[in-house]
Design a protein around this motif. Structure first.
Motif, PDB file in Angstrom:
ATOM      1  N   VAL A  18       1.361 -13.718  -5.284  1.00 33.70           N
ATOM      2  CA  VAL A  18       2.567 -14.526  -5.482  1.00 33.70           C
ATOM      3  C   VAL A  18       2.745 -14.829  -6.970  1.00 33.70           C
ATOM      4  O   VAL A  18       3.838 -14.706  -7.522  1.00 33.70           O
ATOM      5  N   THR A  22       6.046 -13.606  -9.052  1.00 32.68           N
ATOM      6  CA  THR A  22       6.941 -14.614  -9.640  1.00 32.68           C
ATOM      7  C   THR A  22       6.766 -14.695 -11.164  1.00 32.68           C
ATOM      8  O   THR A  22       7.713 -14.960 -11.880  1.00 32.68           O
ATOM      9  N   ASN A  25       8.869 -11.992 -12.627  1.00 35.18           N
ATOM     10  CA  ASN A  25      10.266 -12.429 -12.580  1.00 35.18           C
ATOM     11  C   ASN A  25      10.559 -13.429 -13.702  1.00 35.18           C
ATOM     12  O   ASN A  25      11.585 -13.355 -14.378  1.00 35.18           O
ATOM     13  N   PRO A 122      12.920 -26.817 -12.308  1.00 38.16           N
ATOM     14  CA  PRO A 122      12.361 -26.969 -10.969  1.00 38.16           C
ATOM     15  C   PRO A 122      13.160 -27.976 -10.153  1.00 38.16           C
ATOM     16  O   PRO A 122      13.708 -28.935 -10.708  1.00 38.16           O
ATOM     17  N   GLN A 123      13.227 -27.759  -8.867  1.00 34.79           N
ATOM     18  CA  GLN A 123      13.896 -28.622  -7.888  1.00 34.79           C
ATOM     19  C   GLN A 123      15.416 -28.513  -7.918  1.00 34.79           C
ATOM     20  O   GLN A 123      16.084 -29.130  -7.115  1.00 34.79           O
ATOM     21  N   GLU A 124      15.975 -27.742  -8.847  1.00 37.94           N
ATOM     22  CA  GLU A 124      17.434 -27.631  -8.916  1.00 37.94           C
ATOM     23  C   GLU A 124      17.966 -26.465  -8.099  1.00 37.94           C
ATOM     24  O   GLU A 124      19.157 -26.388  -7.817  1.00 37.94           O
ATOM     25  N   GLY A 125      17.088 -25.528  -7.733  1.00 36.51           N
ATOM     26  CA  GLY A 125      17.521 -24.395  -6.909  1.00 36.51           C
ATOM     27  C   GLY A 125      18.611 -23.552  -7.553  1.00 36.51           C
ATOM     28  O   GLY A 125      19.413 -22.919  -6.852  1.00 36.51           O
ATOM     29  N   LYS A 290      25.244 -26.366  -1.197  1.00 37.47           N
ATOM     30  CA  LYS A 290      24.490 -25.126  -1.390  1.00 37.47           C
ATOM     31  C   LYS A 290      24.648 -24.610  -2.818  1.00 37.47           C
ATOM     32  O   LYS A 290      25.758 -24.498  -3.331  1.00 37.47           O
ATOM     33  N   THR A 291      23.508 -24.272  -3.428  1.00 33.83           N
ATOM     34  CA  THR A 291      23.529 -23.909  -4.847  1.00 33.83           C
ATOM     35  C   THR A 291      23.317 -22.410  -5.003  1.00 33.83           C
ATOM     36  O   THR A 291      22.264 -21.892  -4.624  1.00 33.83           O
TER      37      THR A 291
ATOM     38  N   GLN B  43      18.158 -17.666   3.298  1.00 34.03           N
ATOM     39  CA  GLN B  43      17.661 -17.300   1.969  1.00 34.03           C
ATOM     40  C   GLN B  43      16.462 -16.361   2.031  1.00 34.03           C
ATOM     41  O   GLN B  43      15.881 -16.032   0.988  1.00 34.03           O
ATOM     42  N   LEU B  47      10.526 -16.373  -2.853  1.00 38.56           N
ATOM     43  CA  LEU B  47       9.274 -16.676  -3.564  1.00 38.56           C
ATOM     44  C   LEU B  47       9.516 -17.423  -4.869  1.00 38.56           C
ATOM     45  O   LEU B  47       8.831 -18.396  -5.174  1.00 38.56           O
ATOM     46  N   ARG B  48      10.524 -16.963  -5.622  1.00 35.56           N
ATOM     47  CA  ARG B  48      10.777 -17.596  -6.920  1.00 35.56           C
ATOM     48  C   ARG B  48      11.082 -19.078  -6.752  1.00 35.56           C
ATOM     49  O   ARG B  48      10.547 -19.925  -7.472  1.00 35.56           O
ATOM     50  N   HIS B  49      11.913 -19.409  -5.772  1.00 38.17           N
ATOM     51  CA  HIS B  49      12.271 -20.816  -5.576  1.00 38.17           C
ATOM     52  C   HIS B  49      11.067 -21.625  -5.087  1.00 38.17           C
ATOM     53  O   HIS B  49      10.853 -22.761  -5.503  1.00 38.17           O
ATOM     54  N   VAL B  51       7.939 -21.107  -5.665  1.00 40.12           N
ATOM     55  CA  VAL B  51       6.983 -21.326  -6.759  1.00 40.12           C
ATOM     56  C   VAL B  51       7.588 -22.257  -7.819  1.00 40.12           C
ATOM     57  O   VAL B  51       6.920 -23.175  -8.304  1.00 40.12           O
ATOM     58  N   GLU B  52       8.859 -22.032  -8.128  1.00 43.64           N
ATOM     59  CA  GLU B  52       9.511 -22.851  -9.165  1.00 43.64           C
ATOM     60  C   GLU B  52       9.447 -24.334  -8.801  1.00 43.64           C
ATOM     61  O   GLU B  52       9.187 -25.187  -9.639  1.00 43.64           O
ATOM     62  N   GLY B  53       9.672 -24.632  -7.521  1.00 43.59           N
ATOM     63  CA  GLY B  53       9.633 -26.028  -7.071  1.00 43.59           C
ATOM     64  C   GLY B  53       8.296 -26.685  -7.334  1.00 43.59           C
ATOM     65  O   GLY B  53       8.222 -27.863  -7.713  1.00 43.59           O
ATOM     66  N   GLY B 291       7.471 -30.542  -4.230  1.00 41.99           N
ATOM     67  CA  GLY B 291       8.326 -29.845  -5.195  1.00 41.99           C
ATOM     68  C   GLY B 291       9.020 -28.662  -4.533  1.00 41.99           C
ATOM     69  O   GLY B 291      10.222 -28.432  -4.710  1.00 41.99           O
ATOM     70  N   GLN B 295      13.105 -28.255  -3.659  1.00 45.68           N
ATOM     71  CA  GLN B 295      13.810 -27.086  -4.210  1.00 45.68           C
ATOM     72  C   GLN B 295      14.589 -26.389  -3.091  1.00 45.68           C
ATOM     73  O   GLN B 295      15.747 -26.003  -3.280  1.00 45.68           O
ATOM     74  N   LEU B 299      18.582 -25.902  -2.776  1.00 39.35           N
ATOM     75  CA  LEU B 299      19.100 -24.532  -2.666  1.00 39.35           C
ATOM     76  C   LEU B 299      20.023 -24.378  -1.461  1.00 39.35           C
ATOM     77  O   LEU B 299      21.068 -23.748  -1.530  1.00 39.35           O
TER      78      LEU B 299
END
Lengths: 381, 423
Positions: A18, A22, A25, A122-125, A290-291, B43, B47-49, B51-53, B291, B295, B299
């Motif tokens: 993972v 990521t 990315n 983070p958390q903003e999606g 929805k974002t 969705q 994975l990106r979301h 992990v980002e969270g 987190g 996220q 989303l």
């Protein structure tokens, strides 16, 4: 083999996979969008040409110089101060790709806070990209963060103290370039970036500066121009023209007790006349649903429609949203009217350009089915 | 039923099922719930979301981990025992004042860092043996520490939620000190006396003197306190002289912990660090899970559904909605609640005095640190006193929490009048 070791190994392998996917990315978004400057661009510079300390860092950014055939005044357009406010970024890009200066010189920085384009909050999606169909085919543009990348400037202090005024803000604002003006040559990377902008203004003798922003629809200063007191007469004349063109725009004086922002500090510390414009962007708001990239480009959001009915918003909001053409159009028309007002007030150093779509062309006359990117794409290379 | 509501319900059901049916750790349940939320929201598995969270809390995780190492070091070095004995010896004759002083000490790290975790894990852990020696039961001690932690986080000079709320509508963090002092200090003294006075008033120094461990003080003298002073000085120095770079809380704790290795009993640093990290690992996992959870909520539009539902209540019910929704959302993060809900509620009360209202909303937001599953103040308060179940602390703090909310609302209602008399 011990069962626990097998379980731990599987978990570790999964975590590494993972992290690998990521991480790759994350590294990819550092690659800047490809801009396709039009014939109006006569040279490109870097922000580090004005303050070499930021060379080779994520604070450095391309400055597009558009010189007219006749001499005149000098204007700076700051796009991408906040990388999650796409209309400012796209308006600057449209200027670079379609604009042609006749008199004077225009400097355009599409990614003023370059570091903010290299990550998301983070958390903003938030989406990482949005795609616009342009004359040259589909093009991806980065959607980033309001603040510089923590990898470039970390950790945040508990409290951010604005160096020039002593004003205190929450620690994360230390990475917000529009809270760090006039900047410091020996400060944080973000302070150095804002210092570089100031150096550009001083070195080039920039007369008029635009900082292009967006705000969430529930933010009181929206569909507005904020002007330093030195720029107020230009702003009022320009606003009159904007209203005649059917653009509702309020004019706010730059608060004297709110520091670190372009409209306050560039006016106080340089000779430029600074103006900041705000349009309505649902994708950065707190009330949004929805974002995704659609929200970024169309502004269509049922939560905001509901919030409008409840009286929580400072802009009208219905099912048609606020498409990117409307928002970019407001910025471009604003720059046009304010620079025209400047030229009228300072006839010895006029700034005249052409080639850019008006608000009418970009938004009002557009086929509604083409709003949300396609219409804007007609002015991008 | 809207799709957002379906997603939200799916996330809640999976989370509850994971925790209560499958008995999975809270953090793992949150990961599963996030994955299901993303799937139901169309969705896939982003994975990106996901992990980002988890990166929302990197700084908090570092603070917690290093603070726990510091706490273990000063415990093992004998500094905690020495300080407890000293405080009781000096102040045992005036228990009410002693309790109020203890509360101020607990609040202090929160006041200068804006973090309840810092307050609970540092001053809370230092003061817990003192309170227990004074006869305050473990549960009440944990409650005092937890409430002290969250009030410290809100008390001036540093209040991050108020900065976040004010920043949402461009109010600079100026003029907050007196409103925040009015909001927090009366409550702090009330709560410490509520929980502790009936036990502390019976304090008999002769009875507790033999229980005090004075050996570290006698053996190492003043130097045993040095790591505590080092932590305080390093925390304060940048606030007093902003020109000095901020070291950041993790580095402050690590430097102080390293100093602690040389000022008292010999410490096996590897073992101590391992114990410290082991004890906070579940909480760190929860933070990462939370987190991820938020996220996915953002989303998929669930966050928007929750926020717009909260603010769509009739005017009179707005106070009720604020009192319920902000602490509930604080289960995710008190800072997050301040940003996502605090700003819209401040805008709903624009007719009131903005600074006082923002300060009062930040007080309500602090309760998020008492809300499970994160409940950082409650969990760590239970941990520092040695209680196994932190939920008992939360239950016992319900009345103070209601008083806190009532106080905040009262201040908001009368904020125009209050603003008129404040300097």
């Amino acid at each position: 083999m011990n069962k626990q070791i097998i379980t731990a190994s599987v978990c570790l392998l999964a975590a590494l996979s993972v992290a690998g996917i990521t991480g790759k990315n994350f590294m990819e978004v550092k690659k800047p969008d490809e801009l396709r400057p039009g014939p109006g661009v006569t040279q490109t510079k870097m922000l580090s040409d004005y303050f070499p300390d930021i060379a080779g860092t994520n604070a450095d950014s391309t400055v597009y110089v558009m010189e007219g055939e006749q001499p005149g005044g000098k204007m700076l357009v700051l796009g991408g101060t906040h990388a999650n406010e796409p209309s400012g970024y796209l308006a600057a890009i449209t200027f670079v790709e379609s604009g042609k200066v006749e008199q004077g010189t225009v400097f355009v920085i599409p990614r003023t806070c370059n570091s903010g384009f290299t990550h998301n909050d983070p958390q903003e999606g938030s989406p990482q990209y949005y795609t616009i169909q342009t004359k040259g085919g589909p093009r991806q543009f980065r959607y980033g963060s309001r603040a510089a990348n923590p990898l470039d400037q970390w950790p945040d202090p508990d409290v951010y103290v604005h160096a020039a005024s002593g004003q205190r803000l929450s620690g994360s604002e230390t990475r917000n370039i529009n809270r760090t003006y006039p900047g410091r040559p020996d400060g944080t990377l973000t302070e150095k970036a804002s210092y570089a902008v100031r150096q550009l203004i001083d070195t080039e003798g920039v007369n008029l500066t635009f900082d292009l922003h967006e705000a969430s629809p529930e933010y009181p200063v929206i569909n507005a121009t904020v002007a330093h007191e030195t720029a107020m007469s230009i702003a009022s004349n320009g606003m009159f023209e904007l209203q005649m063109a059917g653009i509702a725009m309020s004019l706010e004086p730059s608060p004297t007790n709110l520091h670190g922002l372009t409209h306050r500090e560039l006016g106080d510390y340089t000779d430029t006349l600074p103006l900041l414009m705000e349009t309505a962007n649902a994708s950065q708001g707190r009330l949004r649903g929805k974002t995704n990239a659609d929200l970024v480009l169309t502004g269509k959001d049922k939560c905001y429609v509901k919030a409008q009915k409840l009286g929580f918003l400072y802009v009208p909001y219905d099912e048609t949203g606020h498409p990117i053409e409307e928002r970019v159009g407001r910025h471009l028309q604003g720059i046009y009217e304010y620079s025209k007002a400047y030229s009228a007030q300072y006839p010895e150093s006029p700034i005249v350009y052409n080639g850019l779509p008006s608000y009418q062309e970009l938004f009002l006359d557009a086929d509604p089915s083409e709003l949300g990117g396609t219409q804007l794409g007609k002015y991008l290379n | 039923m809207s799709i957002e509501l379906i997603i939200f319900l799916a996330m809640v059901v999976v989370f509850a099922g994971g925790c209560f049916l499958l008995k999975l750790p809270v953090s793992i349940s949150m990961v599963l719930s996030s994955v299901v939320g993303a799937l139901v929201g169309g969705q896939g598995i982003p994975l990106r979301h996901l992990v980002e969270g988890t990166f929302s809390y990197v700084d908090t995780i570092l603070v917690i981990a290093t603070a726990m190492i510091f706490m273990k070091v000063i415990q093992e070095s004998g500094a905690l025992d020495a300080l407890s004995a000293l405080i009781i010896e000096k102040f045992h004759k005036i228990p009410a004042l002693l309790l109020c002083l203890i509360m101020l000490v607990i609040m202090f790290p929160g006041m200068i860092t804006g973090s309840s975790t810092a307050a609970v894990l540092t001053a809370g852990s230092i003061m817990s043996p003192v309170l227990i020696l004074m006869g305050v039961p473990m549960l009440e001690t944990a409650c005092i520490i937890a409430m002290g932690g969250i009030l410290g986080m809100i008390a001036p000079p540093v209040n991050i939620p108020a900065m976040i709320i004010g920043g949402g509508i461009d109010i600079p963090y100026v003029g907050f000190e007196i409103p925040l002092a009015i909001l927090t200090f009366p409550l702090a003294f009330l709560f410490v006396l509520m929980f502790g006075y009936k036990y502390a008033k019976k304090i008999s120094y002769e009875e507790i003197a033999p229980k005090l461990n004075t050996e570290p003080r006698e053996k190492f003298g003043f130097k045993v306190y040095i790591p505590i002073f080092a932590a305080i000085i390093l925390m304060v120095v940048n606030k007093a002289v902003p020109q000095i770079p901020d070291l950041g809380m993790p580095l402050v704790f690590l430097i102080s912990a390293v100093i602690g290795l040389f000022t008292g009993y010999k410490i096996d640093i590897l073992k101590t660090c391992k114990e410290a990290i082991n004890s906070v690992l579940p909480v760190l996992g929860i933070l990462m899970g939370v987190g991820m959870f938020i996220q996915i909520m953002t989303l998929t539009g669930v966050r928007g559904l929750i926020v717009t539902s909260c603010i769509s209540l009739p005017n009179l019910l707005l106070y009720v909605a604020m009192a319920i929704s902000i602490p509930l959302f604080g289960a995710v993060s008190s800072y997050g609640a301040a940003s996502v809900l605090g700003v819209p509620f401040l805008m709903a009360f624009l007719a009131k005095d903005q600074i006082i209202t923002a300060a009062a909303i930040s007080l309500i937001a602090s309760l998020g640190d008492m809300m499970p599953p994160t409940a950082l103040a409650g969990i760590f308060a239970a941990q520092v006193v040695g209680l196994k179940k932190y939920t008992d602390v939360l239950k016992r703090c319900i009345v103070p929490a209601l008083i806190l909310i009532a106080w905040a609302i009262l201040i908001i209602v009368f904020s125009p009048q209050l603003a008129a008399i404040l300097p």
